[in-house]
Design a protein around this motif. Sequence first.
Motif, short mmCIF file in Angstrom:
data_model
loop_
_atom_site.label_atom_id
_atom_site.label_comp_id
_atom_site.label_asym_id
_atom_site.label_seq_id
_atom_site.Cartn_x
_atom_site.Cartn_y
_atom_site.Cartn_z
N GLU A 49 60.15 46.75 30.49
CA GLU A 49 58.75 46.40 30.76
C GLU A 49 58.11 47.29 31.82
O GLU A 49 56.94 47.11 32.15
N GLU A 51 56.10 50.10 33.14
CA GLU A 51 55.07 50.92 32.51
C GLU A 51 54.78 52.17 33.33
O GLU A 51 55.10 52.25 34.52
N GLN A 53 52.01 53.36 34.57
CA GLN A 53 51.15 53.20 35.73
C GLN A 53 51.93 52.68 36.93
O GLN A 53 51.69 53.09 38.07
N GLN A 54 52.90 51.80 36.70
CA GLN A 54 53.72 51.29 37.79
C GLN A 54 54.55 52.42 38.41
O GLN A 54 54.70 52.50 39.64
N PRO A 95 59.65 56.29 31.06
CA PRO A 95 58.35 56.36 31.73
C PRO A 95 58.27 57.45 32.79
O PRO A 95 57.20 57.71 33.35
#
Length: 324
Positions: A49, A51, A53-54, A95
């Motif tokens: 989970e 992402e 942007q995180q 990511p």
Amino acid sequence: MTEKTLTEYYKTVWLPCKKIELKPTSYDRLYRTVTKNVIPYLGHIPMCEIELQQVLDFFEFVYGTYSLSTSKKIYEAVNACFKFAQYIGDVPNNPMLPIKKPKKNNFSPSKEKSILTTEEIKRLKFAISVRTYKSSLLEPYIGWGYYFLLNTELRPCELLGLKWSDIKGDYIYIQRSVVSYHDEKNDNYVVLLQETLKTSSSRRKIYLNNNAKYALKQIASKTNPKGKFIMQHEGKIVKPDMLRRNWYALIKEAEVTPRELYCLRHTFASLLFRENCDIKSVSHIMGHSSVRTTYDTYIHLFEKNYKETNVLDRIILNIYDKIY
């Protein structure tokens, strides 16, 4: 796909694999990077989970907070973990792919290395030689160990690994070091004598000037003459943390501005530059892997004192005679 959080994945999957692959000291550095710099910020999120942007927000914080060296370690720890997880099918994508590896030109210049002044060197020698310090923590032979470091360019971990048999005439041969690492299972630090050094250039011989020889003589008179190691405590190798604790006790008693123990090595380098020793010779003496390493570490000293000359023999023989 895994349902583990990043913390769980690190501790049960990726770190155990790296523990098999890496040397204990290398694994310890990686473990501390993960537990101190990654898990507190991203550890609670399930791997699948996390992402983009995180991750972008996290590395914006990292690059704006930490040094280039620390940022590189954090980047490698996160990127390698996700690459591994994607390779074995535990996450659908990585990511980290859009995240750029930290580069030197995006960071502020390194801080100048802390070095001792001539007056502070005199105070240290006085405190060691006449034993003016009151701390019961500081053993006399350890004080002379610092004086030995000051008159060579040894790293503290290399000093702890020295044996009396490493001395050959006017030279001492650097062949091993003593390090400590965290043992997760028993939750304590283990002291390790290792035959490998920081770089291949670290395996070298060092000229012993008169002050270095005098320091060795003082150490020998205050320790077990039958012991193998130059620095020993009750017949055992001196632990790195003991060397650090005693250092802070000494500089407090000598009324020297608090500095890391490594300042003794930096001070030696500064005196070489002060005597106009060329950077290639300094790099060789310091046991650096390349001249670039020397330049990046001591750029402020190099630019201040650089002059094309070759006075290495005179420096090594006389550098401390000028001070004392």
